[in-house]
Scaffold this active site. Structure first.
Site, mmCIF file in Angstrom:
data_model
loop_
_atom_site.group_PDB
_atom_site.id
_atom_site.type_symbol
_atom_site.label_atom_id
_atom_site.label_comp_id
_atom_site.label_asym_id
_atom_site.label_seq_id
_atom_site.Cartn_x
_atom_site.Cartn_y
_atom_site.Cartn_z
ATOM 1 N N LYS A 90 -8.661 22.804 -27.236
ATOM 2 C CA LYS A 90 -8.047 24.079 -26.867
ATOM 3 C C LYS A 90 -8.481 25.222 -27.788
ATOM 4 O O LYS A 90 -8.403 26.382 -27.420
ATOM 5 C CB LYS A 90 -6.532 23.932 -26.830
ATOM 6 C CG LYS A 90 -6.101 23.016 -25.696
ATOM 7 C CD LYS A 90 -4.611 23.002 -25.464
ATOM 8 C CE LYS A 90 -4.268 22.256 -24.184
ATOM 9 N NZ LYS A 90 -4.492 20.802 -24.278
HETATM 10 C C1 LIG Z 1 -4.650 19.987 -23.161
HETATM 11 C C2 LIG Z 1 -5.309 18.690 -23.403
HETATM 12 C C3 LIG Z 1 -5.897 17.938 -22.353
HETATM 13 C C4 LIG Z 1 -5.813 18.348 -20.897
HETATM 14 O O1 LIG Z 1 -6.402 19.587 -20.619
HETATM 15 P P1 LIG Z 1 -6.338 20.219 -19.134
HETATM 16 O O2 LIG Z 1 -6.292 21.689 -19.339
HETATM 17 O O3 LIG Z 1 -5.135 19.664 -18.510
HETATM 18 O O4 LIG Z 1 -7.581 19.829 -18.459
HETATM 19 C C5 LIG Z 1 -6.553 16.761 -22.685
HETATM 20 N N1 LIG Z 1 -6.617 16.318 -23.950
HETATM 21 C C6 LIG Z 1 -6.066 17.001 -24.976
HETATM 22 C C7 LIG Z 1 -6.158 16.443 -26.355
HETATM 23 C C8 LIG Z 1 -5.392 18.211 -24.751
HETATM 24 O O5 LIG Z 1 -4.840 18.874 -25.780
#
Ligand SMILES: *Cc1c(COP(=O)(O)O)cnc(C)c1O
Length: 469
Positions: free
Chosen positions: A112
């Site tokens: 993120k």
């Molecule tokens: C947010 C997150 C995801 C999922 O991301 P999406 O936006 O739902 O595709 C997967 N793995 C981790 C570690 C995350 O923080």
């Protein structure tokens, strides 16, 4: 570049306004009116570029008319300069033709950061130019909150309020949020669960009177800028592995359909992607749709991969829009029905098209642990539980051994020590250098009851660098 709503009724916006918008006024999500498309020659000419320079070329069309080139270049160099690995998104080899794309070298150790480090800087740039300040409110069950706070901590024109359920996030996750100190950073622990936090964010967007005219901005994955930033690393990985002269397959751990949707866009922009695999945990609404044309709301199943524990996928509507020939009225109708009944199916030919675009698999906790152990035994790489779900799906759904398979590595395993322990891998995990003293740092957090009025009073009392709005 202009952006339109997936429900067709809201006014088109430019990039700057989309950045500051949450949902469109018709309840839809914003998408580009026309997706840029690059030729194979153009893509080939980008081989070997540093990450931030590639990012400039891939994203430039999306911000055109809103962010001047020189500013955008500087912002990107700064954004990806904070990552702890010089390659920013390095590829790690697991097997002969199989890789993990490590997207966890940012400040909070999850992918993120790629989007939220950029989002914070873009917001500050746009707000400084306008002479405006905004308030961000977000709810988090873990990863999003820390990434958003890290992304916004240096923003002069943003006050950020992140709610997490009191005593219901891991200590590492809590400390990654509460130890970032700044007069514009506000952690709120709510005496309730994650859904309570999210409901209060939603209610605050719906009725913003308590903000006395200050604009409220969204940082969850419905924000277009987040999706945009995630497109870049598909290009980066593919170029490293010989694209566009050959095509590449990707497996993507996803819950809200954000990360995988970015891969879908990369392919539509001209990147040769031969396969896109949707990898979910037990909360498998996306897999149920892809495998059986049933997009039905289920109850929440807490899992070892909590960042993918969702009941509905907020970005799925963006795919529905394309599957329906970009007919906003049709999407609006489907989503209204879904809101009423909790169920959604699409016409056969549209579902067939979705299956042509994506493969999918749901992976339970036991298989997740087995995959962590399996990969560790094979090559000594330690996967976090989300990434392990991606690798499992890559191995089960793979169509061609001759095509390089890349799983997106979405988090560092140190963030999820319980899963690693359950997998029986006896490797000691330690926090990377920049977080080594995390457990000694001062924490700042306000505990509030599960009460909208109390939360809104707190926000309006502290929304101007800690002072009242
Ligand atoms: C947010 C997150 C995801 C999922 O991301 P999406 O936006 O739902 O595709 C997967 N793995 C981790 C570690 C995350 O923080």
């Amino acid at each position: 570049m202009r952006y339109i709503s997936t429900r067709g009724q809201a006014p088109a916006l430019n990039f700057e306004d989309v950045l500051l918008a949450g949902l469109a006024s018709d309840g839809g999500l914003y998408v580009p009116e026309n997706l840029p498309r690059f030729t194979l020659e153009e893509i080939a000419s980008w081989a070997g570029l540093p990450y931030h320079e590639l990012a400039f070329r891939v994203m430039r069309p999306f911000v055109a008319g809103s962010i001047p080139d020189a500013d955008f270049k500087r912002i990107l160099e700064e954004t990806y300069g904070v990552f702890a690995h010089r390659a920013v998104a390095p590829l790690r080899q697991l097997d002969g033709n199989e890789w993990v794309l490590e997207l966890f070298h940012g400040p909070t150790l999850a992918f993120k950061d790629f989007a939220l480090q950029l989002l914070g800087r873009l917001l500050d740039h746009v707000l400084a130019k306008r002479g405006e300040r905004v308030v961000i409110m977000g709810a988090t069950s873990g990863d999003t909150g820390s990434a958003a706070i890290e992304g916004c901590k240096a923003c002069d024109n943003v006050d950020i309020f992140i709610m997490h359920p009191h005593n219901r996030v891991s200590e590492v996750q809590r400390r990654q949020m509460t130890t970032i100190l700044g007069e514009n950073i506000h952690n709120i622990a709510i005496e309730g669960n994650f859904d309570d936090c999210q409901e209060m964010v939603k209610a605050s967007f719906a009725d913003q009177g308590f903000l006395k005219g200050t604009r409220l901005v969204a940082v969850n994955s419905i924000n277009w800028a987040r999706i945009m930033a995630q497109i870049v690393y598909y290009f980066h990985a593919a170029l490293q592995l010989g694209a566009p002269a050959r095509s590449i397959a990707f497996s993507v751990p996803t819950g809200n359909f954000g990360d995988i949707f970015a891969g879908y866009l990369a392919r539509n922009m001209g990147l040769p992607v031969s396969q896109l695999i949707v990898a979910t945990n037990r909360n498998d609404i996306l897999h149920r749709f892809m495998s059986g044309n049933r997009y039905d709301k289920d109850t929440l199943h807490p899992s070892l991969s909590p960042s993918m524990d969702i009941m509905v996928s907020s970005n799925f509507e963006r795919l529905l829009f394309d599957l329906h020939g970009r007919n906003g009225a049709a999407v609006g109708e489907l989503m209204n029905d879904f809101k009423r009944t909790g169920k959604l199916t699409v016409a056969d030919e549209r579902w067939t098209e979705a299956r042509r675009l994506f493969d999918s698999l749901a992976v339970d906790d036991e298989q997740t642990c087995r995959t962590i152990a399996e990969v560790f035994a094979e090559c000594g790489e330690l996967l976090d539980p989300h990434t392990a779900i991606g690798v499992r799906a890559a191995r089960e759904c793979r169509r061609s051994l001759a095509t390089p398979m890349v799983t997106l590595g979405t988090a560092h395993p140190v963030k999820f020590p319980d899963a690693v322990k359950q997998a029986g891998v006896g490797k000691a995990l330690s926090l990377p250098a920049h977080l080594a003293d995390l457990f000694e740092r001062e924490e700042r957090c306000t505990v509030l009851p599960n009460d909208l009025a109390a939360v809104q009073a707190f926000v309006s009392g502290h929304g101007n660098r800690g002072k009242p709005l």
